[in-house]
Design a protein around this motif. Structure first.
Motif, PDB file in Angstrom:
ATOM      1  N   ASP A 334       0.817  -1.221   0.000  1.00  0.00           N
ATOM      2  CA  ASP A 334       0.000   0.000   0.000  1.00  0.00           C
ATOM      3  C   ASP A 334       0.849   1.269   0.000  1.00  0.00           C
ATOM      4  O   ASP A 334       0.404   2.320   0.455  1.00  0.00           O
ATOM      5  CB  ASP A 334      -0.931   0.002   1.208  1.00  0.00           C
ATOM      6  CG  ASP A 334      -0.176   0.010   2.534  1.00  0.00           C
ATOM      7  OD1 ASP A 334       1.043  -0.289   2.525  1.00  0.00           O
ATOM      8  OD2 ASP A 334      -0.793   0.321   3.573  1.00  0.00           O
ATOM      9  N   ILE A 335       2.065   1.199  -0.511  1.00  0.00           N
ATOM     10  CA  ILE A 335       2.958   2.358  -0.435  1.00  0.00           C
ATOM     11  C   ILE A 335       2.397   3.550  -1.201  1.00  0.00           C
ATOM     12  O   ILE A 335       2.448   4.688  -0.729  1.00  0.00           O
ATOM     13  CB  ILE A 335       4.376   1.978  -0.915  1.00  0.00           C
ATOM     14  CG1 ILE A 335       5.098   1.243   0.216  1.00  0.00           C
ATOM     15  CG2 ILE A 335       5.165   3.217  -1.334  1.00  0.00           C
ATOM     16  CD1 ILE A 335       6.536   0.923  -0.054  1.00  0.00           C
ATOM     17  N   ALA A 336       1.835   3.337  -2.385  1.00  0.00           N
ATOM     18  CA  ALA A 336       1.286   4.454  -3.166  1.00  0.00           C
ATOM     19  C   ALA A 336       0.182   5.175  -2.395  1.00  0.00           C
ATOM     20  O   ALA A 336       0.104   6.411  -2.407  1.00  0.00           O
ATOM     21  CB  ALA A 336       0.767   3.957  -4.511  1.00  0.00           C
ATOM     22  N   ALA A 337      -0.664   4.412  -1.722  1.00  0.00           N
ATOM     23  CA  ALA A 337      -1.738   5.016  -0.928  1.00  0.00           C
ATOM     24  C   ALA A 337      -1.175   5.781   0.259  1.00  0.00           C
ATOM     25  O   ALA A 337      -1.672   6.862   0.608  1.00  0.00           O
ATOM     26  CB  ALA A 337      -2.699   3.930  -0.456  1.00  0.00           C
ATOM     27  N   ARG A 338      -0.121   5.252   0.878  1.00  0.00           N
ATOM     28  CA  ARG A 338       0.480   5.939   2.021  1.00  0.00           C
ATOM     29  C   ARG A 338       1.175   7.217   1.565  1.00  0.00           C
ATOM     30  O   ARG A 338       1.164   8.220   2.276  1.00  0.00           O
ATOM     31  CB  ARG A 338       1.449   5.017   2.744  1.00  0.00           C
ATOM     32  CG  ARG A 338       0.772   3.792   3.355  1.00  0.00           C
ATOM     33  CD  ARG A 338       1.642   3.115   4.375  1.00  0.00           C
ATOM     34  NE  ARG A 338       1.895   3.978   5.527  1.00  0.00           N
ATOM     35  CZ  ARG A 338       2.679   3.658   6.549  1.00  0.00           C
ATOM     36  NH1 ARG A 338       3.310   2.490   6.546  1.00  0.00           N
ATOM     37  NH2 ARG A 338       2.856   4.485   7.556  1.00  0.00           N
ATOM     38  N   VAL A 339       1.788   7.184   0.397  1.00  0.00           N
ATOM     39  CA  VAL A 339       2.387   8.402  -0.160  1.00  0.00           C
ATOM     40  C   VAL A 339       1.301   9.447  -0.404  1.00  0.00           C
ATOM     41  O   VAL A 339       1.473  10.640  -0.082  1.00  0.00           O
ATOM     42  CB  VAL A 339       3.154   8.087  -1.460  1.00  0.00           C
ATOM     43  CG1 VAL A 339       3.514   9.360  -2.212  1.00  0.00           C
ATOM     44  CG2 VAL A 339       4.414   7.280  -1.154  1.00  0.00           C
ATOM     45  N   ALA A 340       0.184   9.024  -0.936  1.00  0.00           N
ATOM     46  CA  ALA A 340      -0.913   9.956  -1.229  1.00  0.00           C
ATOM     47  C   ALA A 340      -1.442  10.621   0.031  1.00  0.00           C
ATOM     48  O   ALA A 340      -1.926  11.763  -0.009  1.00  0.00           O
ATOM     49  CB  ALA A 340      -2.044   9.214  -1.948  1.00  0.00           C
ATOM     50  N   ALA A 341      -1.325   9.940   1.169  1.00  0.00           N
ATOM     51  CA  ALA A 341      -1.843  10.484   2.432  1.00  0.00           C
ATOM     52  C   ALA A 341      -0.895  11.492   3.076  1.00  0.00           C
ATOM     53  O   ALA A 341      -1.267  12.125   4.062  1.00  0.00           O
ATOM     54  CB  ALA A 341      -2.129   9.342   3.401  1.00  0.00           C
ATOM     55  N   GLU A 368       4.784  10.515  -9.731  1.00  0.00           N
ATOM     56  CA  GLU A 368       3.548  10.475 -10.518  1.00  0.00           C
ATOM     57  C   GLU A 368       2.425  11.274  -9.863  1.00  0.00           C
ATOM     58  O   GLU A 368       1.569  11.827 -10.568  1.00  0.00           O
ATOM     59  CB  GLU A 368       3.114   9.024 -10.710  1.00  0.00           C
ATOM     60  CG  GLU A 368       4.065   8.230 -11.592  1.00  0.00           C
ATOM     61  CD  GLU A 368       3.676   6.764 -11.751  1.00  0.00           C
ATOM     62  OE1 GLU A 368       4.214   6.117 -12.663  1.00  0.00           O
ATOM     63  OE2 GLU A 368       2.830   6.276 -10.957  1.00  0.00           O
ATOM     64  N   GLN A 369       2.421  11.359  -8.519  1.00  0.00           N
ATOM     65  CA  GLN A 369       1.369  12.089  -7.823  1.00  0.00           C
ATOM     66  C   GLN A 369       1.682  13.582  -7.672  1.00  0.00           C
ATOM     67  O   GLN A 369       0.835  14.340  -7.200  1.00  0.00           O
ATOM     68  CB  GLN A 369       1.146  11.477  -6.437  1.00  0.00           C
ATOM     69  CG  GLN A 369       0.611  10.065  -6.447  1.00  0.00           C
ATOM     70  CD  GLN A 369       0.539   9.454  -5.053  1.00  0.00           C
ATOM     71  OE1 GLN A 369       0.565  10.170  -4.048  1.00  0.00           O
ATOM     72  NE2 GLN A 369       0.451   8.132  -4.983  1.00  0.00           N
ATOM     73  N   GLY A 370       2.883  13.984  -8.044  1.00  0.00           N
ATOM     74  CA  GLY A 370       3.256  15.397  -7.895  1.00  0.00           C
ATOM     75  C   GLY A 370       3.518  15.798  -6.463  1.00  0.00           C
ATOM     76  O   GLY A 370       3.402  16.973  -6.109  1.00  0.00           O
ATOM     77  N   LYS A 371       3.877  14.819  -5.606  1.00  0.00           N
ATOM     78  CA  LYS A 371       4.178  15.115  -4.205  1.00  0.00           C
ATOM     79  C   LYS A 371       5.573  15.731  -4.089  1.00  0.00           C
ATOM     80  O   LYS A 371       6.520  15.260  -4.739  1.00  0.00           O
ATOM     81  CB  LYS A 371       4.151  13.833  -3.365  1.00  0.00           C
ATOM     82  CG  LYS A 371       2.776  13.238  -3.160  1.00  0.00           C
ATOM     83  CD  LYS A 371       1.959  14.065  -2.186  1.00  0.00           C
ATOM     84  CE  LYS A 371       0.577  13.443  -1.991  1.00  0.00           C
ATOM     85  NZ  LYS A 371      -0.249  14.271  -1.086  1.00  0.00           N
ATOM     86  N   PRO A 372       5.740  16.764  -3.264  1.00  0.00           N
ATOM     87  CA  PRO A 372       7.095  17.254  -2.994  1.00  0.00           C
ATOM     88  C   PRO A 372       7.978  16.112  -2.521  1.00  0.00           C
ATOM     89  O   PRO A 372       7.599  15.353  -1.622  1.00  0.00           O
ATOM     90  CB  PRO A 372       6.875  18.294  -1.899  1.00  0.00           C
ATOM     91  CG  PRO A 372       5.476  18.776  -2.110  1.00  0.00           C
ATOM     92  CD  PRO A 372       4.718  17.561  -2.573  1.00  0.00           C
TER      93      PRO A 372
END
Length: 527
Positions: A334-341, A368-372
């Motif tokens: 679930d790393i992508a979901a945790r990054v999104a949070a 891909e999510q544009g997270k800093p």
């Protein structure tokens, strides 16, 4: 000649002896005294460079390239001054020097013994700080009763004999635990610790009693009786919500005044205005930013102490409370979901293949999510690997650290490291200059053409792939002064995506937050 404060510890380790020594040094500096701090580590390792940070804590790297105990980071941050290899010494270094001298025949046939040869070597290391300092604080690692600590304790006992009580002070820090079932503090462990210290000939001049809450006067009186001290020389040191409150707390309790009285030092009252401003700024933080800390070690506060502090400094200087969310890289589902949070993602330095797959997943998600995103050391290397595989379509691209047979070795071993050999002290260590690319995001953040940052690594970007990356959105935004090494990358078209081969966290301090971390936290707050 300098006057010396010797910090020893008892009952338990990790009760904040190094932070207390640094805070006391800060208050003495605020009184106008020139102060430095030395850490004497009893372990036999020559340095902590080959030790597991989950066991020992972060390896701090000095400007001149020494791998040292994490407490030197506290010393730098509290005194706002760079430490060097002269500020840290281990039993391994001491024994190594004495054995080398014995092998060269320097002792002229003497039987080499702990006393006087090892203790003399320790004293010589400490006394090199005599010139240029009013006060030298010496922290002896470990706790009283450790076999490894005995030569160091004997050395400081001898220094008291040589210099006298007017030039030396023994400060002993102990734990006063609270037994939950009884609902009361227990002084017996401190009594035993002081007894053990006195048995080896050291009478503490003041006691710092660590506890979760205030230590009542009745308990301090009891401890003072058993320790052969006046009650005024026994200080309770309760938990604080931020370590940078300690200079103010120590001054309010009169610890610095007791030290100056013992050492016969007359100064003006300490000017602690800078520490008050920092405390007030910390108290005004309202909004939170959540930084996803992507690593294999579950306790960033120990394994990545300087990074945690640098993030906190940046949060205070930008008015944000930084909340660290550890993302376990061995659980990749679930790393992508945790990054999104999270509001931002940080991938720190590390060694070894464990957890690399999870870090690559987190980097891809942040891109891909544009997270800093901020990558440091291995974080930069893995950002390059992830981009090479998923954007440049270099199938099987990797670092040779993890796959020696990779068809696209975008990260390689430094040429100086290719002969192999010893692991300890052989990496690229310490500060070196690097040039920032004009019009890059990094140049905008630093506002300089040339910077100097500290390194600790043995792998680097493979310049054979330089042209391929130059034609992409991933830009090489900093190079070493001799243009041999890529020092930083950034991603065009992304809100904030920067990674550095160097370790900027080592240069951050509470009064002057590092510009890269301030920019990172600002970007996280805007996400």
């Amino acid at each position: 000649m300098a006057k010396y404060i010797f910090f020893t510890g008892g009952v338990a380790s990790s009760i904040g002896k190094g932070v207390a020594a640094a805070a006391l040094g800060a208050v003495l500096e605020a009184r106008g005294l020139t102060t430095t701090i030395i850490k004497l580590d009893p372990y036999i390792n020559v340095d902590p460079g080959t030790m597991n940070p989950a066991q020992h804590g972060e390896v701090f790297v000095t400007h001149d390239g020494a791998e040292t105990d994490l407490d030197l980071g506290h010393y730098e941050r509290f005194l706002n001054r760079r430490m060097s290899r002269r500020n840290n010494c281990t039993a391994g270094q001491i024994y190594e020097r004495v054995i080398r001298r014995e092998r060269s025949g320097e002792f002229l046939g003497e039987t080499v013994q702990v006393i006087p040869h090892i203790t003399n070597e320790i004293i010589a290391f400490v006394e090199q700080h005599d010139e240029g300092h009013d006060v030298v604080i010496v922290e002896v690692g470990g706790t009283v009763g450790d076999i490894e600590s005995q030569p160091f304790l004997e050395a400081i006992r001898q220094m008291r004999l040589r210099r006298g009580p007017g030039a030396t002070l023994f400060a002993h820090m102990t734990l006063v635990p609270q037994v939950a079932s009884a609902g009361e503090l227990k002084t017996k462990p401190t009594q035993h610790s002081v007894r053990d210290l006195r048995e080896i000939g050291i009478q503490p001049d003041l006691l710092l009693c660590r506890a979760a809450d205030e230590v009542p006067a009745s308990h301090r009186r009891k401890i003072a009786l058993f320790a052969n001290l006046s009650e005024e020389r026994v200080f309770g040191i309760p938990d604080v919500d931020m370590i940078y409150r300690l200079p103010l707390d120590f001054a309010a309790r009169g610890i610095d005044a007791a030290v100056c009285a013992q050492l016969g030092i007359e100064t003006a009252a300490p000017d602690l205005s800078a520490w008050r401003r920092f405390r007030d700024d910390a108290g005004r933080r309202a909004a939170e930013v959540v930084v996803g800390f992507v690593g294999k070690y579950p306790n960033p506060n120990q394994s990545y102490r300087s990074l945690v502090e640098a993030l906190d400094h940046a949060g205070i200087h930008t008015g944000r409370k930084v909340v660290i969310e550890h993302i376990d890289t061995e659980e990749t589902a679930d790393i992508a979901a945790r990054v999104a949070a999270c509001d931002a993602i940080l991938v720190p330095g590390a060694f070894g293949a464990r957890g690399v797959a999870g870090k690559l997943e987190a980097i891809r998600a942040a891109r891909e999510q544009g997270k800093p995103f901020l990558g440091i050391c291995l974080g930069m290397q893995l950002a390059i690997v992830e981009y090479a595989v998923n954007q440049l379509k270099l199938a099987g691209a990797n670092s040779v650290e993890f796959d020696a047979a990779t068809p696209h070795p975008v990260i390689r071993l430094e040429q100086e490291q290719e002969d192999g050999g010893a692991l300890g002290g052989t990496m690229r260590l310490g500060a070196s200059k690097c040039r920032l690319a004009p019009r890059s995001k990094l140049h905008e953040i630093y506002g300089q053409d040339v910077i100097a940052e500290r390194h600790r690594h043995r792998y680097e970007f493979n310049n054979e792939f330089k042209e391929g990356f130059a034609a992409s959105d991933m830009k090489m935004s900093a190079w070493s002064d001799d243009e041999r090494y890529c020092e930083a990358i950034e991603l065009s078209g992304h809100p904030w995506f920067i990674a550095t081969q160097f370790h900027p966290e080592y240069e951050s301090n509470p009064h002057s937050s590092h510009p890269l971390f301030k920019s990172f936290i600002k970007a996280a707050a805007e996400d």
